[in-house]
Write an enzyme that holds these catalytic residues in place. Structure first.
Site, PDB file in Angstrom:
ATOM      1  CG  HIS A   1      -2.150  -0.853   1.034  1.00 25.81           C
ATOM      2  ND1 HIS A   1      -2.153  -2.201   1.297  1.00 25.81           N
ATOM      3  CD2 HIS A   1      -3.406  -0.562   0.600  1.00 25.81           C
ATOM      4  CE1 HIS A   1      -3.348  -2.703   1.047  1.00 25.81           C
ATOM      5  NE2 HIS A   1      -4.125  -1.738   0.611  1.00 25.81           N
ATOM      6  N   GLY A   2       2.059   1.185   0.509  1.00 28.80           N
ATOM      7  CA  GLY A   2       2.904   2.367   0.527  1.00 28.80           C
ATOM      8  C   GLY A   2       4.222   2.082   1.224  1.00 28.80           C
TER       9      GLY A   2
END
Length: 469
Positions: free
Chosen positions: A326-327
């Site tokens: 996601h990041g």
């Protein structure tokens, strides 16, 4: 500002499904050309149309996307040449090709994720995580002999670059894409069903998610240290609903456009907030990502077949990787590990308790999941601490707190919050499925569409929240 940034989308309206440019220019022209093209050439139309759309929105990285298509097509072909051999040497060569191909894809993803985490001015290519995972699933399935190598580069490119999924998924497996490109047929029934999904998704995004996003932006503008405890709780639940309707709305639009083109429907959400444990929630939230990690990471690691310690280790690995997907910033990894701890607790006994107590289990999910979203939404651990201190005012004090801020924000956003809660009830979707051909329902969908269009014309473009992954 806290939350998921949208800097990547400056000037990228063509790539945003909720934009007038996409809805009234690109999509009608593309669908008309696609429908009029003979079946055997539709892969080429989809590939070219997807590259064109991506190039208009993200010209800097279109060569990266095209390069990944070429690279992974050639990796697949390299494994195909060895797939019929059974000698130990040939098997080792195939395994080596798989290792090299997976490493190239993963290293590219890691490079961009970490670079973005270390330098906020370094922009991630739009949809990088999604088309990387599509590439990996194709290569691993080829290695496992679960799918045949795609002989046509054009068809492989159409699968990888498919504009309906490139920004925020769903993560379609190659076998499903192959059904659409080779055997799918455009039908009136598919066009009708796809259009209805598009309208529902657009309404969820524009009329609900974007409206709730203003509430979260207001809270970020005020400053977490200055909001009252009631407003902190309203913001937490509002953000949870915003993220759900934003991403579920995108998925509905993507699946709807795919159905209009003759692709099989893929379910990415299944009323997750009606779940009774965190494990069930994530089996119903972003289902294509969950199944990807299950099939390509969790099960190959041994799943739950090699004892309790290995199972717990595998859960931690999968959810640590999910957070990183996601990041690259640390809050995403911590978010994933927090969920891993909750899933481990459920496997170690909490899940049995939740099964026996229906009311408590629903309350458990409805309270716990929004708490975890705050770790997901706020990049700074200091700010996360401040926000949680406002949620539980006994553990912290605010600065210049306006005690009336909750009343002001609630009066403005109560309709959106109420509608969000209403449409999270499974019975509402079941009712729609039973009555979606009713003329009154069709008319209501038409009203929703034009209400969404009106809202789009009166607001700045607001990209989908998952677009930066």
């Amino acid at each position: 500002m806290a939350g998921i940034g949208t800097v990547n989308f400056t000037g990228l309206n063509t790539l945003v499904f909720g934009s007038l440019e996409f809805l009234f220019r690109y999509l009608p022209v593309f669908l008309a050309v696609y429908a009029l093209t003979p079946q055997r050439f539709r892969g080429a139309v989809l590939f070219a149309g997807s590259l064109l759309l991506y190039a208009v929105g993200e010209p800097k990285y279109v060569l990266l996307l095209l390069g990944m298509a070429v690279m992974n097509y050639l990796f697949g072909k390299s494994m195909e040449k060895l797939s019929v051999f059974q000698s130990g040497t040939e098997k080792r060569k195939r395994k080596l090709w798989l290792a090299v191909s997976v490493s190239c894809n993963v290293l590219l993803l890691v490079y961009f994720k970490i670079s973005n985490a270390l330098d906020s001015g370094f922009l991630l290519p739009v949809g990088l995580s999604f088309y990387t995972f599509k590439s990996l699933s194709y290569l691993i399935d080829v290695y496992r002999l679960e799918v045949d190598v795609e002989p046509s580069f054009v068809h492989f490119g159409a699968y990888l670059c498919n504009f309906t999924q490139i920004v925020s998924g769903p993560i379609m497996r190659y076998r499903d894409a192959q059904k659409g490109m080779k055997y799918g047929r455009i039908t009136w029934e598919g066009m009708e069903e796809g259009l209805k999904k598009l309208v529902l998704g657009l309404a969820a995004k524009v009329l609900l998610a974007d409206r709730l996003g203003i509430l979260w932006n207001d809270i970020c503008t005020i400053g977490f240290e200055s909001i009252s405890t009631p407003l902190a709780w309203l913001g937490m639940f509002g953000y949870s609903l915003q993220l759900y309707f934003d991403f579920a709305g995108y998925s509905l639009i993507a699946v709807g456009i795919g159905e209009m083109m003759g692709f099989p429907a893929i379910q990415n959400f299944d009323q997750p907030y009606a779940s009774r444990c965190v494990g069930e929630f994530y089996r119903k939230w972003h289902m294509t990502l969950g199944s990807w990690f299950r099939d390509y990471v969790y099960i190959p690691l041994g799943g739950n077949r090699r004892g309790t310690a290995r199972t717990l280790r595998n859960i931690l690995i999968v959810w640590g990787l999910t957070g990183f997907w996601h990041g690259g910033s640390l809050n995403f990894v911590v978010w994933g590990l927090v969920l891993a701890v909750l899933l481990i607790a459920e496997k170690q006994g909490l899940g049995k308790f939740l099964k026996r107590h229906a009311f408590f289990s629903h309350l458990y999910v409805l309270l716990l999941i929004p708490f975890t979203w705050m770790i997901f939404a706020i990049p700074s651990f200091a700010d996360i601490g401040v926000y949680f201190s406002r949620l539980f005012c006994l553990f912290g004090s605010g600065v210049s707190v306006n005690v009336n801020d909750f009343v002001k924000e609630l009066s403005a956003f109560a309709p959106a919050v109420g509608a969000g809660i209403f449409f999270c009830v499974p019975a509402v979707w079941k009712w729609y499925e039973r009555h979606k051909k009713n003329k009154c329902v069709v008319m209501a969908l038409a009203v929703l569409f034009w209400a969404a269009v009106y809202r789009i014309t009166n607001m700045q473009g607001n990209p989908f929240m998952y677009a930066n992954f």
